[in-house]
Design an enzyme around this catalytic site. Structure first.
Site, PDB file in Angstrom:
ATOM      1  N   GLU A 161      -3.727   5.780   3.152  1.00  0.00           N
ATOM      2  CA  GLU A 161      -4.101   4.670   2.256  1.00  0.00           C
ATOM      3  C   GLU A 161      -5.365   4.938   1.462  1.00  0.00           C
ATOM      4  OE1 GLU A 161      -2.844   4.120   5.164  1.00  0.00           O
ATOM      5  OE2 GLU A 161      -1.228   2.695   4.872  1.00  0.00           O
ATOM      6  N   HIS A 196      -0.983  -7.006  12.116  1.00  0.00           N
ATOM      7  CA  HIS A 196      -0.109  -7.259  10.974  1.00  0.00           C
ATOM      8  C   HIS A 196      -0.255  -8.675  10.457  1.00  0.00           C
ATOM      9  CE1 HIS A 196       1.923  -3.541  12.238  1.00  0.00           C
ATOM     10  NE2 HIS A 196       2.463  -3.526  11.042  1.00  0.00           N
TER      11      HIS A 196
END
Lengths: 440, 401
Positions: free
Chosen positions: B135, B204
């Site tokens: 990322e 998450h």
């Protein structure tokens, strides 16, 4: 052209895990150590001569424990040069250009130190003395529209790329005439005109930016069908960065997509006070390229001509679409990490060893010995540079400091980003806005 | 050098910023935009200011009295939110070949929530780039691409993963335009699903808007309906600033009818959901639906809440919010961020500073609990604000009826 101009870059031929099936083609490798890294087209397989282990399949030789390359290739250069007297590595013009660029880098940095101690610039200032061969060797091969990213040790990369000394000095003094209007400072040199994408304080964070510029270049070819889009990007960073995640992630992506980027490791052995040998499990950074299937090289970074030869190959590879290269340059910084660094950990012997390999002195010697220039030529260049640097200081001194109104400019490219105020108008529409606060 | 996207006024704004910002293909944009500076087609003269009529958005959990969101009551087409995002993104990619998508599984897989489904066939693998799992580096790569002429849309497979890209988002995305003295623009959009889902576990279920809100130079918007999802996506791509577009994992299947004609939404504006008079309820993203659900109960009990979806998390639309507060004099913020350092905390502070004289009482703020979102269902339900809490808070602030 001298034999060294036909340097081959090591490209791993075979998947090592399947066992060596013998590399076809002319690629061969020397080892780090007493031999030049690159195999020469003359057919010598240097890889067979050194090291107990040679991974023939991938064309990469593991050195026989000799960790630091000494000025190995210079011996080869001298021998070849003697036997082919007409074959020099540079023309007179090129030689003088390189000399001038390195002298500019050195003089500028020396002046920075003076100015810092006189209180004209503040903060963290990281000087490049001793490493000039890397900046000059690579960047003088680039076009204006090619891209460079650097780290906090970026003054000389900026100068080599063509940013005027005036603009760099003014930036260091924090003046509005600086290349970043005084908003960047020593560690954040940027120039859109000259393709300098920064100047980054956190090591490793500039590498993806260079990869992105390379991605842009390839995108323009592949998607926008612009055949002329062949700009190349170079990311300069140090040995400390070579242990950072972004380095490895970028090696992977650049090789995966064969992006026109060159990763240049300026291995000066020290990350502030952390020796490269204390922080790195395998100290040979060039070896990390083949792990990603990437062509790699190791070069004596104290010799601008050697750097230039390697750089030519790397730039040519990138420009014709053959993908990235990782190049480790053995180099050294003559000063501390920054002007605040007392530099107590490095041994005087080590410093003396590299001081004797001063790249500017080495190039001077080469130019004089090969009668490419006279003492007078070189002296006049030094005088010219002295004037340039003096002028830069005068310019920076005379330039204005930023006004209050500059504080909020450039926070957003589109100032609507400051939002809508209680009166229903965009805050930036208020004439007094820039005198206010930056609340959103 | 490809600096085509650089603003025409490279390092100056202020008085001259009153001129419309440089926008590509203005003819296409202004005709249907609800953006503040453009003249919208359906603008009617407002009594107070020159602001265009705010359209009233429906509760996407459709109720009988819902007002249609589309500017045309007949026509339009129905779709789900992820399809609206896809439509917006696809239109922008067709319009401008420099727009590309970068992220994990955006290409062959079509995006973790299918926002880019079909794009590889249409646009090719270079424009819908499947990245390795890196990322920080691919966000940095997108930034480098943005600096050199492209307009990347970076997808975080889950917004939480972009914590790994915090270095690039803060240092380069947000700040680089400034530290370069205005020489480089970063017209990047960073988007992805966030928020608390259904038992996805703590990592998450994160709300990154609270982490990124302090980064100078970023704009942040949160979509909540298919209409504003498409509009904000398009506006964010066209914006010269870096924009983070927050989507919510649980809203991707919301259905709504949206206009056939092209439109964008204004990035800096809030959205009036339900006009009212008793209290101003400020919310965004999924909590909008908890608020509208609570509103049903409140209306039954005789309250008349004004519900505003703030949509722009940074900067706040202080005009819409202010006009509402001047009417109701009471404020309740309902958000999904955690109590500490959330959007609600900033908003509360901004309101108090600007509209103190208009307030009849303290500003209420309902936020998620300061806990890592637990996996177990009942516990997860307790971390997030639920409609009964909203009802109770309004009753508390307004007094019993």
């Amino acid at each position: 052209m001298a034999a060294l101009s036909s340097l081959r870059v090591v490209v791993p031929q075979v998947d090592i895990t399947r066992g060596a099936s013998g590399a076809q083609g002319a690629h061969s490798a020397g080892a780090v150590g007493d031999k030049a890294f690159f195999g020469l087209r003359s057919g010598q397989r240097l890889g067979a001569e050194v090291g107990r282990v040679t991974l023939r399949g991938c064309g990469v030789a593991v050195p026989a424990g000799n960790v630091r390359a000494t000025a190995a290739a210079s011996k080869v250069v001298k021998e070849k040069a003697k036997s082919e007297k007409a074959q020099l590595l540079v023309t007179k013009e090129e030689g003088l250009e390189l000399y001038e660029d390195m002298v500019l880098g050195r003089s500028f940095e020396d002046m920075c130190a003076q100015m810092y101690y006189r209180g004209k610039m503040f903060g963290f200032v990281h000087l490049y003395n001793g490493q000039e061969a890397v900046s000059t060797g690579f960047i003088k091969l680039l076009r204006k529209e090619d891209y460079v990213t650097s780290t906090y040790r970026d003054h000389v990369h900026a100068l080599s790329k063509g940013v005027p000394a005036r603009q760099v000095m003014a930036e260091l003094f924090g003046k509005t005439t600086g290349c970043c209007r005084g908003q960047g400072g020593s560690m954040h040199m940027f120039s859109a005109e000259h393709g300098l994408l920064g100047g980054f304080a956190f090591i490793g964070e500039g590498i993806p930016v260079a990869v992105g510029a390379a991605f842009s270049s390839k995108y323009k070819r592949e998607v926008l069908k612009d055949d002329k889009a062949d700009t190349v990007s170079i990311a300069f960073f140090g040995d400390g960065t070579a242990n950072n995640g972004q380095f490895f992630e970028c090696l992977n992506m650049a090789q995966l997509w064969k992006l026109p980027v060159i990763f240049v490791v300026e291995n000066n052995l020290w990350a502030i006070g952390m020796s490269h040998y204390r922080s790195t499990s395998d100290v040979e950074i060039w070896k990390k390229g083949p792990a990603f299937g990437m062509a790699s090289a190791h070069v004596d970074g104290m010799d601008v001509l050697k750097v230039r030869e390697v750089a030519k190959e790397a730039v040519a590879r990138a420009r014709r679409g053959d993908g990235p290269t990782l190049i480790e340059c053995e180099t050294y910084r003559f000063r501390g990490h920054s002007l605040a660094d007392p530099d107590e950990l490095r041994s005087p012997a080590e410093k003396a060893h590299y001081a004797a390999r001063d790249p500017i002195v080495a190039l001077k010697k080469y130019l004089l010995e090969n009668e490419l220039a006279t003492e007078a030529d070189l002296k006049s260049i030094e005088k010219k540079i002295d004037d340039v640097v003096e002028d830069a200081v005068e310019f920076a001194d005379a330039s204005p400091l930023p006004q209050r109104s500059q504080l909020l400019e450039n926070v957003f490219a589109d100032p609507k980003g400051f939002g809508i105020g209680p009166d229903g108008k965009y805050r930036c529409e208020d004439p007094g806005f820039t005198a206010g606060t930056a609340q959103v | 050098m490809a600096m085509a996207a650089a603003p025409t006024l490279p390092i100056y704004h202020g008085l001259r910023a009153a001129a419309p910002a440089k926008q590509p293909a203005p003819a296409k944009l202004t005709a249907h935009s609800h953006c503040r500076l453009a003249l919208p087609l359906r603008a009617r003269a407002s009594s107070s200011s020159s602001r265009p009529l705010r359209h009233v958005a429906a509760n996407a959990v459709a109720t009988k009295e819902a007002v249609s969101t589309s500017s045309s009551t007949q026509g339009g087409h129905e779709l789900l939110m992820f399809e609206a995002l896809r439509e917006g993104l696809g239109e922008e990619m067709e319009r401008d070949p420099n727009v590309c998508v970068i992220g994990e599984d955006v290409g062959d897989y079509g995006g973790s929530y299918k926002v880019t489904k079909g794009f590889t066939e249409k646009f090719g693998s270079w424009r819908v780039l499947d990245t390795p799992i890196a990322e920080n580096s691919f966000t940095g790569m997108a930034i480098g691409a943005a600096m050199t002429g492209l307009r990347p849309v970076v997808e975080g497979m889950n917004m939480g993963f972009l914590l790994l890209a915090y270095n690039q988002i803060a240092n380069n995305c947000g700040m680089l335009h400034y530290t370069s003295g205005g020489q480089f623009t970063i017209p990047i959009v960073i988007r992805g699903p966030g928020g608390v889902g259904r038992q996805l576990g703590a990592e998450h279920s994160q709300r990154l808007e609270s982490y990124f809100q302090s980064v100078p130079g970023l704009q942040m918007v949160a979509c909540s309906t298919p209409y504003n999802a498409k509009g904000l996506m398009k506006a964010a791509i066209r914006c010269e600033n870096p924009v983070i577009l927050y989507e919510h994992v649980l809203l991707y299947n919301l259905k709504e009818r949206i206009p056939d004609e092209e439109y964008t939404c204004c990035l800096e504006e809030a959205e009036m959901v339900r006009p009212g008079s008793d209290i101003t309820i400020l919310t965004y993203s999924r909590m909008r639906y908890h608020v509208t659900q609570a509103a049903k109960t409140l209306v039954d009990r005789g309250y008349d809440p004004e519900i505003i979806d703030i949509r722009s998390l940074k900067p706040f639309d202080m005009y819409t919010i202010g006009e509402s507060i001047k009417k109701t004099h009471r404020v309740l913020i309902v958000e999904e961020c955690m109590r500490t350092g959330g959007i609600g905390a900033s908003l509360r502070s901004a309101i108090m500073e600007t509209f103190w004289d208009e307030l009849d009482g303290p500003i209420g703020c309902l936020s998620s609990q300061d806990v890592p979102t637990p996996y177990s269902g009942p516990l997860e339900e307790l971390t997030v604000v639920q409609p009964p809490q909203i009802v109770a808070a309004v009753e508390n602030l307004c007094g019993k009826k």
